[in-house]
Design an enzyme around this catalytic site. Structure first.
Site, PDB file in Angstrom:
ATOM      1  N   ASN A   9       0.833  -1.009  -0.135  1.00  0.00           N
ATOM      2  CA  ASN A   9      -0.153  -0.133  -0.312  1.00  0.00           C
ATOM      3  C   ASN A   9       1.174   1.566   0.564  1.00  0.00           C
ATOM      4  O   ASN A   9       1.274   1.544   0.947  1.00  0.00           O
ATOM      5  CB  ASN A   9      -0.909  -0.037   1.843  1.00  0.00           C
ATOM      6  CG  ASN A   9      -1.854   1.191   0.821  1.00  0.00           C
ATOM      7  OD1 ASN A   9      -1.857   1.480   0.944  1.00  0.00           O
ATOM      8  ND2 ASN A   9      -2.366   1.513   2.821  1.00  0.00           N
ATOM      9  N   TRP A  10       0.706   1.542  -1.258  1.00  0.00           N
ATOM     10  CA  TRP A  10       2.346   2.872  -0.984  1.00  0.00           C
ATOM     11  C   TRP A  10       1.592   3.927  -0.972  1.00  0.00           C
ATOM     12  O   TRP A  10       2.015   4.967  -0.684  1.00  0.00           O
ATOM     13  CB  TRP A  10       2.392   4.036  -2.758  1.00  0.00           C
ATOM     14  CG  TRP A  10       3.320   2.498  -3.600  1.00  0.00           C
ATOM     15  CD1 TRP A  10       3.892   0.731  -2.689  1.00  0.00           C
ATOM     16  CD2 TRP A  10       4.019   2.065  -4.583  1.00  0.00           C
ATOM     17  NE1 TRP A  10       4.590   0.616  -3.513  1.00  0.00           N
ATOM     18  CE2 TRP A  10       4.634   0.948  -4.834  1.00  0.00           C
ATOM     19  CE3 TRP A  10       3.562   3.261  -5.430  1.00  0.00           C
ATOM     20  CZ2 TRP A  10       5.012   0.406  -5.737  1.00  0.00           C
ATOM     21  CZ3 TRP A  10       4.094   3.632  -6.994  1.00  0.00           C
ATOM     22  CH2 TRP A  10       5.287   1.806  -7.215  1.00  0.00           C
ATOM     23  N   HIS A  97      -9.428   1.573   5.007  1.00  0.00           N
ATOM     24  CA  HIS A  97      -8.270   1.521   5.252  1.00  0.00           C
ATOM     25  C   HIS A  97      -8.677   2.485   6.552  1.00  0.00           C
ATOM     26  O   HIS A  97      -9.260   3.567   6.357  1.00  0.00           O
ATOM     27  CB  HIS A  97      -7.217   2.301   4.296  1.00  0.00           C
ATOM     28  CG  HIS A  97      -5.744   1.894   5.024  1.00  0.00           C
ATOM     29  ND1 HIS A  97      -5.196   3.216   5.761  1.00  0.00           N
ATOM     30  CD2 HIS A  97      -4.765   1.243   4.627  1.00  0.00           C
ATOM     31  CE1 HIS A  97      -4.288   3.013   6.519  1.00  0.00           C
ATOM     32  NE2 HIS A  97      -4.179   2.138   5.420  1.00  0.00           N
ATOM     33  N   GLU A 177      -5.178  -4.426  10.336  1.00  0.00           N
ATOM     34  CA  GLU A 177      -4.767  -4.197  10.947  1.00  0.00           C
ATOM     35  C   GLU A 177      -5.273  -2.911  11.912  1.00  0.00           C
ATOM     36  O   GLU A 177      -5.735  -2.094  12.053  1.00  0.00           O
ATOM     37  CB  GLU A 177      -4.516  -2.788   9.464  1.00  0.00           C
ATOM     38  CG  GLU A 177      -4.052  -3.118   8.089  1.00  0.00           C
ATOM     39  CD  GLU A 177      -3.427  -2.669   7.154  1.00  0.00           C
ATOM     40  OE1 GLU A 177      -2.433  -2.575   7.321  1.00  0.00           O
ATOM     41  OE2 GLU A 177      -4.275  -1.028   7.041  1.00  0.00           O
ATOM     42  N   GLY A 246       2.667  -1.389   4.079  1.00  0.00           N
ATOM     43  CA  GLY A 246       3.086   0.499   3.691  1.00  0.00           C
ATOM     44  C   GLY A 246       4.158   0.830   3.422  1.00  0.00           C
ATOM     45  O   GLY A 246       4.532   0.663   2.515  1.00  0.00           O
TER      46      GLY A 246
HETATM   47  P1  PGA Z   1       2.257   0.042   7.421  1.00  0.00           P
HETATM   48  O1  PGA Z   1       0.858   0.294   6.692  1.00  0.00           O
HETATM   49  O2  PGA Z   1       3.192  -1.638   7.012  1.00  0.00           O
HETATM   50  O3  PGA Z   1       3.343   1.973   7.063  1.00  0.00           O
HETATM   51  O4  PGA Z   1       2.100   0.285   9.010  1.00  0.00           O
HETATM   52  C1  PGA Z   1       0.193  -0.457   6.609  1.00  0.00           C
HETATM   53  C2  PGA Z   1      -1.364  -0.212   6.154  1.00  0.00           C
HETATM   54  O5  PGA Z   1      -1.413   1.024   7.136  1.00  0.00           O
HETATM   55  O6  PGA Z   1      -1.924  -0.223   5.621  1.00  0.00           O
END
Ligand code: PGA
Length: 266
Positions: A9-10, A97, A177, A246
């Site tokens: 997820n950019w 998200h 998440e 991310g």
């Molecule tokens: P992160 O993001 O790996 O930078 O914690 C994950 C996300 O929010 O999808």
């Protein structure tokens, strides 16, 4: 066992198309030997079409969007529909998200950011109808001593999946998440593979109560600062079929490292 899936997820990165192409191509090169693991990259909308056309030759990576509006066309200024995304070759979409759920807007309008479970549910339905595979993000902002966060997860699942037929559930990926573990959360903490496994069992139970045995076809993945150092632990011990990454996905080397680990554990 499910095929492992690693999703990048950019978020709102990088700043230019040139950088996006470089990041994408470097990641593609890094995973040229990968055979078993599914790879998805979710760049900003603006880069999707260009990356999809350069990806046509490679076909190693699927493209995902970071959101999709419901409906196909209409008077919804600023929105992009699931069908439009499908038409340019996008096959996955991140929905619900935590960063989109948190944006302040007039929720009563049921449009835009600041998403409620009800908005996410509408987007889930239209994305499935358009042929996209939704990556449904759920997660609590904090863990309380009374374990109230389990109720929140249950409610997110029930409301976001309301009215979705059994026939389409194998297309849905549930991304757990915990917001307190996401890299952008101030004062964040590491989640452990035990945290992930416990929640994955809980999610699996809710899904099977809702959908019966066919729920076994749904994949559950973990996200929240997942990186090349803890990927193996999460994939082996976290009770999950993949990772949503991310920050680490913005580094082609780290991202391909995670994918290679998934390939080995898969
Ligand atoms: P992160 O993001 O790996 O930078 O914690 C994950 C996300 O929010 O999808």
């Amino acid at each position: 066992m499910h095929k492992k899936i690693i999703i990048g997820n950019w978020k709102m990165n990088p700043l230019t198309l040139k950088e996006a192409e470089k990041l994408f191509n470097d990641a593609a090169k890094g995973v040229s030997a990968v055979k078993k693991t599914e790879i998805v990259i979710c760049p900003p909308f603006l880069y999707l079409e260009k990356l999809e056309s350069s990806n046509r030759r490679i076909k190693k990576i699927s493209l995902g969007a970071q959101d999709a509006f419901w409906g196909d066309t209409g008077a919804y200024t600023g929105e992009v529909s699931a069908e439009m995304l499908y038409n340019i070759g996008v096959r996955y979409v991140i929905l619900g998200h935590s960063e989109k759920r948190a944006m302040p807007v007039r929720q009563s309008l049921d449009i835009g950011g600041g998403e409620t479970n009800g908005i996410v549910n509408k987007k889930m339905k239209s994305s499935l109808a358009a042929g996209l595979r939704p990556i449904l993000c759920i997660g609590e902002s904090a863990r309380d001593a009374n374990h109230g966060y389990f109720n929140l997860i249950k409610m997110q699942l029930e409301e976001c999946l309301a009215g979705i037929s059994k026939n389409s559930i194998s297309k849905i990926i549930i991304a757990y998440e915990p917001i307190w573990a996401i890299s952008s959360t101030p004062g964040r903490q590491d989640a452990t593979s035990d945290d992930s496994r416990e929640m994955s069992i809980f999610i699996r139970k809710i899904l099977s109560d809702k959908f019966g045995p066919s729920a076994a076809r749904m994949r559950i993945i973990y996200g929240g600062s997942a990186n090349e150092k803890d990927a193996e632990d999460f994939l082996k011990n976290g009770g999950v079929d993949g990772l949503l990454s991310g920050r680490a996905s913005l580094n082609a080397k780290k991202f391909s490292e995670i994918i290679k680990i998934a390939e080995k554990t898969g």
